[in-house]
Structures are given as structure tokens and as C-alpha cells.
Design an enzyme around this catalytic site. Sequence first.
Site, PDB file in Angstrom:
ATOM      1  N   GLU A  82      48.834  40.712  56.311  1.00 38.28           N
ATOM      2  CA  GLU A  82      47.807  39.722  56.004  1.00 38.28           C
ATOM      3  C   GLU A  82      48.019  38.468  56.858  1.00 38.28           C
ATOM      4  OE1 GLU A  82      46.544  39.294  51.901  1.00 38.28           O
ATOM      5  OE2 GLU A  82      46.959  37.152  52.063  1.00 38.28           O
TER       6      GLU A  82
ATOM      7  N   TYR B 272      40.583  33.948  53.153  1.00 41.33           N
ATOM      8  CA  TYR B 272      39.339  33.190  53.062  1.00 41.33           C
ATOM      9  C   TYR B 272      39.647  31.960  52.229  1.00 41.33           C
ATOM     10  CZ  TYR B 272      34.166  33.282  52.199  1.00 41.33           C
ATOM     11  OH  TYR B 272      32.822  33.058  52.138  1.00 41.33           O
TER      12      TYR B 272
ATOM     13  N   ALA C 284      35.646  39.100  40.108  1.00 46.83           N
ATOM     14  CA  ALA C 284      35.917  40.108  41.143  1.00 46.83           C
ATOM     15  C   ALA C 284      35.284  41.468  40.813  1.00 46.83           C
ATOM     16  CB  ALA C 284      37.422  40.252  41.351  1.00 46.83           C
TER      17      ALA C 284
ATOM     18  N   ASN D 123      41.279  43.364  32.978  1.00 46.34           N
ATOM     19  CA  ASN D 123      40.477  42.856  34.091  1.00 46.34           C
ATOM     20  C   ASN D 123      40.688  43.707  35.340  1.00 46.34           C
ATOM     21  OD1 ASN D 123      38.712  40.939  35.368  1.00 46.34           O
ATOM     22  ND2 ASN D 123      40.505  40.099  36.394  1.00 46.34           N
TER      23      ASN D 123
ATOM     24  N   GLN E 127      50.040  40.305  43.855  1.00 42.09           N
ATOM     25  CA  GLN E 127      50.591  38.988  44.186  1.00 42.09           C
ATOM     26  C   GLN E 127      52.059  39.209  44.539  1.00 42.09           C
ATOM     27  OE1 GLN E 127      50.668  35.962  45.279  1.00 42.09           O
ATOM     28  NE2 GLN E 127      49.222  35.207  43.740  1.00 42.09           N
TER      29      GLN E 127
END
Length: 305
Positions: A24, A56, A134, A170, A185
Amino acid sequence: MSNVDPLAPPLFADVAGDIDVSFEFFPPKSEKMEETLWDSVQTLSPLGPRFVSVTYGAGGTTRERTHNTVARIARETAIPAAAHLTCVEATREEIDQVAQEYWAAGVRHIVALRGDSPRAGEKYATHPGGYENAADLVAGLRKLHPFEISVAAYPECHPDSEHAQADLDNLKRKIDAGANRAITQFFFEPETFFRFRDDAAKAGINAEIVPGIMPVMNYASVVRMSAMCGTAVPGWMETLFEGLDDHPAARQLVAATLTAELCRKLYAGGVRQFHFYTLNRAELSYAICHLLGVRPRAAAGMIAA
């Protein structure tokens, strides 16, 4: 008594290199940073990554730079490029437009995120006419094109989630909406990932969960980032980085050693995919991949002349 076997082979001697890696980057803010980024892409591309992604900024602040960077990777390299896309401060139509532009630029992979409030300390709020979260964004992207879609997962629970179960629910919604994989993460102890992987499986999540790996460039900034996203920093890390502020080369060697050891333990637990948060610096990630048996592949992903 230590349970370490002094006659055991070196920790990395038996790693077969049978892993997939991805990297990344963040969009460069200046010409000099752009040079550093492209040096990093050139250094890491021979390792044949599955994809490289470009982040972003909050509130779409880097939208144009993200697009230009991703489009250039797609255009000038053989590496699949993935673009981060968030729900922040934009209507559905605006986000759909960005996604259409990516598709037109040859980008086939989106990292779909809710994103955070662009104003520090302010609670996230859905933009009027925007995607709610999301999972909603994933469902919207699925209607546009057959993108490959990655989403985020939080082994230590997202700070906005009420509890771990709500966080897993979620994640399941995001996968059920059509995401292909989750990237976690960063975390610093293997047990954190293994526990999360088991909990996700129990929650009926059967998509690939890729650990996000953060080599420590700067201990103080990692502590700051960890506090913001609820990641635990073990006490032993402070001890190991103590006194290295004025020794960047030594700090890099310590960081590479610690991160490679984390990856080695994850590998021993069956992990075969790793996603590295490079912070646009290649050497650390390259060294860790090398220790994991990843070697340059003939002409893999090299930048076009």
C-alpha cells in the site's frame, strides 16, 4: 528456563516463499515524494505483488492525486493497481463517477472504505445523498462494474463500534454485499490476528482475511497512529525502539527484524497472504519479503521504459 531450542535451524530457513504479497502506498504531495514513491514501486514490483493499492485522504482531499497515481501504476506497470475509495463528503453520484473514472483508466480493484470524518475529533456522519457506510458502498460498486473489492477489518475493533460483535457483524455485511476479501488494520502480536480470524469464522465470514502489516518507520508516529485506531502497542516494543531516535539505519534493522518475526509467526499459523503498509518506503518491506522467501520473479511487473 527458556523454551527456545538453541539447536533449531534459523527462524526463516524453512520459509518456502509460497506466499502472496501486496503493498500500500499513499499519493505523493510533492515532486520529491513522487520520486520516492516511484523508486519504491520499482523496487517492489519485481516481487510480483498481487496488487498495489493507493490510499485516499479524508474527505476526498487527495482524490485527484490518488487517481493520477493509480492510473499511472495501471498504465506503466504490469502490477494490478487498486484504488481506495471512501464514503466521506460525497454523494453517491460523485462516488460512482470516481469509480467510473477508475474503470475507464483500467483499474479493476477498489478498496472500499467508509472513511473517517475529515475534521479531527468529530464523529463520522453520512453525507447527505451519500453512501451510508462501506457495506452500502460495496453494494453500489457491484452495480457499476465487476470490480474486485477489498474492505477493511479491525482485529482490535473499530473505535466507532460499540463492541467486537457489532464490528464483526459490520464486516459480515460488507462481505455479504459482495466484497472479495478483508484486509486488516495493522497489529503487533500474532495472537491478535489468530483470535480475530477464529472469531470471523465463527461469525460465518468465509472470505479471505489478509493481515495488514506495518513495519515501524518511526516509533513515536506508530504510537500516535495506534492510539487513533485502537491498536495495542505492546510494552516490549518501546523497550526495543528506545534510544534509536537518532539512529535511523539501526532503527530500520530493528523494525525489519521485529516485523519479519511477526510475519514468520503468522506464516506458522497458516497465513499465506500479507499486505504491507509501506509508507512509500520500499527497503523495509523488501527485506521482510526476502526473509519470507519471496524473490524477484522474472520481469514481474517491471515498469515500462
